[in-house]
Design an enzyme around this catalytic site. Structure first.
Site, mmCIF file in Angstrom:
data_model
loop_
_atom_site.group_PDB
_atom_site.id
_atom_site.type_symbol
_atom_site.label_atom_id
_atom_site.label_comp_id
_atom_site.label_asym_id
_atom_site.label_seq_id
_atom_site.Cartn_x
_atom_site.Cartn_y
_atom_site.Cartn_z
ATOM 1 N N ASP A 1 1.183 -1.859 -0.035
ATOM 2 C CA ASP A 1 -0.205 -0.360 -0.259
ATOM 3 C C ASP A 1 0.905 1.181 -0.117
ATOM 4 O O ASP A 1 0.178 2.541 0.168
ATOM 5 C CB ASP A 1 -0.758 0.129 0.835
ATOM 6 N N SER B 1 -7.832 5.209 0.782
ATOM 7 C CA SER B 1 -7.688 3.984 -0.365
ATOM 8 C C SER B 1 -9.357 3.676 -0.426
ATOM 9 O O SER B 1 -9.517 3.797 0.845
ATOM 10 C CB SER B 1 -7.270 2.994 0.547
ATOM 11 N N GLN C 1 -5.565 -1.775 -6.875
ATOM 12 C CA GLN C 1 -7.127 -0.678 -5.630
ATOM 13 C C GLN C 1 -7.282 1.175 -6.280
ATOM 14 O O GLN C 1 -7.130 0.810 -7.302
ATOM 15 C CB GLN C 1 -5.248 -0.158 -4.704
#
Length: 317
Positions: A230, A252, A302
């Site tokens: 991430d 996110s 993502q």
């Protein structure tokens, strides 16, 4: 998946000092068992936004899920949603539901809770190893090895030595340098200031966990990789626009991972990131994590919220 010990020669990269255990293993991903399938996780590094780092929540949720399955299965995919802002002032509780335990595949549902409300939900699928004649992968990009590239700290120091650097950027770089991020990165093809106005939504960097993880359960290396995946990922979607706009709000919305081959998370891996689309105050990013020997270890995807405001027309990047 084979043992990480067997990867040391083929993946390469060399071990960090063995007396420095990775804080990702000893602290961040070391959950406290409160009851059956109920765990508590604490925080190590909190971004300057004062929101919980999404990679930490994904990694801790995967740790919790992995503790509810047998040793002969390995994670092959996870799919997550971030539903509320995380509070860095209190721990996170992880509740695991044993959704299905099958012969080949097992599924676990994980809910991360703060103040009595879910902040994150995740589905994790595990599989017993199954050989197959159907195999292929893309080719790894050809890039300089990490030994030939500047580390994050050295790069920041290089910028700070520039006497022409504007004070506001100097303050920002000093703030970044002071953060104790448990990840090492080395950027590939670092753009010059003149190139920042014509960048594609693509970037590559070498990445690994700080410290030594070494031999151990492959599940732990996957949990560490979930944390790493991430980092700087969603920012890929902003690269073509950063010279015109600055981030007002970026978080996110979801995160997915697919695990393809065994790897060592404390060895250098190449993170290849690209954003095929952005619009509607959202950005989509895809990523591939490559072992040094050219094996595709993981794929990621993502989507996140990206809200910006125009830069001062007088300022220069």
């Amino acid at each position: 998946m084979s043992s990480p010990q067997a990867l040391e020669d083929e993946q390469g990269g060399g071990d960090p000092p063995r007396d420095l255990r990775s804080v990702l293993v000893t602290s961040v991903l070391n959950l406290e068992l409160l009851d059956e399938d109920l765990f508590r996780g604490r925080h190590y590094w909190v971004p300057s936004t004062q929101r919980l780092f999404g990679g930490q929540i994904v990694g801790q949720a995967l740790v919790a899920a992995a503790k509810s399955v047998s040793e002969d299965v390995h994670v092959h995919s996870l799919h997550c949603y971030f539903v509320r802002k995380g509070d860095p002032k209190v721990p996170v509780l992880y509740q695991v539901e044993r959704t299905r335990t099958g012969v080949s595949f097992s599924v676990r549902s994980v809910k991360a809770v703060q103040h009595g409300r879910p902040i994150f939900i995740c589905q994790v699928s595990f599989q017993k190893a199954q050989p197959s004649p159907v195999q292929h992968q893309f080719s790894m990009p050809t890039v300089p090895p990490p030994e030939e590239l500047l580390g994050h700290e050295a790069l920041i120091n290089q910028y700070l030595r520039d006497p022409n650097l504007q004070e506001k950027y100097r303050v920002g770089l000093n703030r970044i340098a002071a953060q104790e991020v448990p990840i090492e990165i080395k950027l590939v093809n670092l753009p010059t200031l003149s190139q920042l106005q014509s960048m594609e939504p693509k970037q590559m960097f070498w990445v690994r966990a700080r410290g030594y993880i070494g031999e151990g359960d492959m599940k732990m290396h996957c949990c560490v990789a979930a944390y790493i995946s991430d980092y700087a990922f969603l920012g890929t979607a902003l690269l073509p626009h950063q010279w015109q706009h600055k981030v007002h709000f970026m978080v996110s919305l979801d995160h997915s991972m697919w695990f393809h081959a065994p790897f060592r998370a404390d060895h250098w891996m190449l993170y290849e990131c690209e954003s095929p689309w952005a619009g509607g105050s959202r950005g989509l990013v895809h990523g591939r994590l490559w072992r040094r020997d050219g094996v595709l270890a993981m794929s990621c995807a993502q989507e996140g919220v990206i809200r910006v405001k125009p830069r001062d027309s007088k300022s220069k990047l």
